[in-house]
Design an enzyme around this catalytic site. Sequence first.
Site, mmCIF file in Angstrom:
data_model
loop_
_atom_site.group_PDB
_atom_site.id
_atom_site.type_symbol
_atom_site.label_atom_id
_atom_site.label_comp_id
_atom_site.label_asym_id
_atom_site.label_seq_id
_atom_site.Cartn_x
_atom_site.Cartn_y
_atom_site.Cartn_z
ATOM 1 N N ASN A 120 29.842 35.769 73.399
ATOM 2 C CA ASN A 120 30.480 34.612 72.769
ATOM 3 C C ASN A 120 31.417 33.989 73.795
ATOM 4 O O ASN A 120 32.503 34.501 74.046
ATOM 5 C CB ASN A 120 31.244 35.046 71.516
ATOM 6 C CG ASN A 120 31.951 33.885 70.847
ATOM 7 O OD1 ASN A 120 31.705 32.717 71.149
ATOM 8 N ND2 ASN A 120 32.839 34.196 69.921
ATOM 9 N N TRP A 121 30.994 32.872 74.367
ATOM 10 C CA TRP A 121 31.768 32.243 75.437
ATOM 11 C C TRP A 121 32.981 31.476 74.912
ATOM 12 O O TRP A 121 33.838 31.072 75.681
ATOM 13 C CB TRP A 121 30.871 31.299 76.233
ATOM 14 C CG TRP A 121 29.811 31.992 77.040
ATOM 15 C CD1 TRP A 121 29.404 33.299 76.932
ATOM 16 C CD2 TRP A 121 29.010 31.420 78.079
ATOM 17 N NE1 TRP A 121 28.408 33.569 77.833
ATOM 18 C CE2 TRP A 121 28.145 32.434 78.552
ATOM 19 C CE3 TRP A 121 28.941 30.159 78.643
ATOM 20 C CZ2 TRP A 121 27.224 32.223 79.564
ATOM 21 C CZ3 TRP A 121 28.011 29.931 79.657
ATOM 22 C CH2 TRP A 121 27.162 30.949 80.115
ATOM 23 N N LYS A 122 33.008 31.226 73.613
ATOM 24 C CA LYS A 122 34.103 30.482 72.980
ATOM 25 C C LYS A 122 34.304 29.129 73.678
ATOM 26 O O LYS A 122 33.322 28.544 74.159
ATOM 27 C CB LYS A 122 35.372 31.336 72.951
ATOM 28 C CG LYS A 122 35.129 32.699 72.280
ATOM 29 C CD LYS A 122 36.389 33.485 72.019
ATOM 30 C CE LYS A 122 36.051 34.807 71.349
ATOM 31 N NZ LYS A 122 37.249 35.584 70.998
ATOM 32 N N HIS A 177 33.056 33.462 62.308
ATOM 33 C CA HIS A 177 33.930 34.174 63.236
ATOM 34 C C HIS A 177 35.380 34.081 62.745
ATOM 35 O O HIS A 177 35.780 33.069 62.152
ATOM 36 C CB HIS A 177 33.802 33.584 64.640
ATOM 37 C CG HIS A 177 34.433 34.419 65.709
ATOM 38 N ND1 HIS A 177 35.793 34.403 65.960
ATOM 39 C CD2 HIS A 177 33.896 35.298 66.592
ATOM 40 C CE1 HIS A 177 36.060 35.230 66.940
ATOM 41 N NE2 HIS A 177 34.929 35.792 67.347
ATOM 42 N N GLU A 233 38.037 33.455 64.170
ATOM 43 C CA GLU A 233 38.767 32.294 64.682
ATOM 44 C C GLU A 233 38.419 31.037 63.892
ATOM 45 O O GLU A 233 39.275 30.164 63.681
ATOM 46 C CB GLU A 233 38.477 32.113 66.176
ATOM 47 C CG GLU A 233 39.103 33.218 67.014
ATOM 48 C CD GLU A 233 38.456 33.409 68.375
ATOM 49 O OE1 GLU A 233 38.889 34.325 69.098
ATOM 50 O OE2 GLU A 233 37.512 32.661 68.719
ATOM 51 N N GLU A 242 34.000 42.657 63.595
ATOM 52 C CA GLU A 242 35.040 42.413 64.590
ATOM 53 C C GLU A 242 36.418 42.590 63.968
ATOM 54 O O GLU A 242 36.905 41.686 63.269
ATOM 55 C CB GLU A 242 34.923 40.989 65.139
ATOM 56 C CG GLU A 242 33.699 40.743 65.973
ATOM 57 C CD GLU A 242 33.858 39.495 66.823
ATOM 58 O OE1 GLU A 242 33.804 39.612 68.062
ATOM 59 O OE2 GLU A 242 34.078 38.423 66.252
ATOM 60 N N GLY A 258 40.206 40.091 71.797
ATOM 61 C CA GLY A 258 40.944 39.510 72.905
ATOM 62 C C GLY A 258 42.278 40.167 73.207
ATOM 63 O O GLY A 258 43.059 39.664 74.013
ATOM 64 N N SER A 298 37.042 43.365 72.208
ATOM 65 C CA SER A 298 37.393 43.942 73.509
ATOM 66 C C SER A 298 36.355 44.943 74.010
ATOM 67 O O SER A 298 36.688 45.975 74.605
ATOM 68 C CB SER A 298 38.790 44.591 73.442
ATOM 69 O OG SER A 298 39.784 43.632 73.131
ATOM 70 N N GLY A 332 33.255 39.096 73.950
ATOM 71 C CA GLY A 332 34.024 37.894 74.230
ATOM 72 C C GLY A 332 34.286 37.690 75.703
ATOM 73 O O GLY A 332 33.408 37.279 76.464
ATOM 74 N N GLY A 333 35.501 37.987 76.139
ATOM 75 C CA GLY A 333 35.928 37.704 77.502
ATOM 76 C C GLY A 333 35.030 38.258 78.587
ATOM 77 O O GLY A 333 34.780 37.594 79.604
#
Length: 248
Positions: free
Chosen positions: A9-11, A94, A96, A166, A172, A212, A233-234
């Site tokens: 997930n590049w967001k 998600h 967010e 999640e 994150g 994470s 994610g990151g």
Amino acid sequence: MRKKIVAGNWKMNTTPSQAIDLIEKLKPLVKNDDVEVIFCVPYVSLMLAVDAVKDTKIGIGAQNFYFEESGAYTGEISASMLKDIGVKYVIIGHSERRQYFNETDEIVNKKLLKAFEYEITPIVCCGETLEQREAGVTIDHITTQIKNAFRNVSDDLAKKAIIAYEPIWAIGTGVVATSDQAEEVCASIRACISEIYDKETAEIISILYGGSVSSANVKELFKKHNIDGGLVGGVSLKPEFGDVVNYK
């Protein structure tokens, strides 16, 4: 046996040119026939990304869409638009989106039904806050999210879905749910699917862990029976993503 899935997930990261550059760097790093790999990139890069992975087994996913077919919804993207450009997956619900854009379980359900209508594989997210975990309501909260998300979804369609657990407190933050904590919730999700449908459906559906995920913890997480991969994610923006995909 369920195949492992690793979705990045590049967001809201990378311009179109940066996205293509990243895809070209990641392609040689994610060659693992035992793992289904998905890049969920920003809207503006979707068409370019679909073209960039054309001769690979990598799938491209969107991070969101709107549940209406068309109309006066300024700034929104429909499932038919995603389908037309070759998008195969979409992230739905998600945390967010729920937190910043007030998405409810009802909206998640509408999006899930629309994704199936266009044969786009949904990655349905669920998760609890730290406060909910400390209050001991994690399982109740997660199962409620799942039951609401899959309302009016047939068992044949449900088998095609991907669910991503999640824990919000781990997204994150660098804090990771222990493999036992993640397994407990993923097992409860599978039990919930079995309750809604049947054991066969529950055994087919893929359940991912997100929060994470990194090369340092992927082996411990992925060896659990009910964890079928990760929503990353990151790390999905780094070469380390290849180490997650090639976790064995």
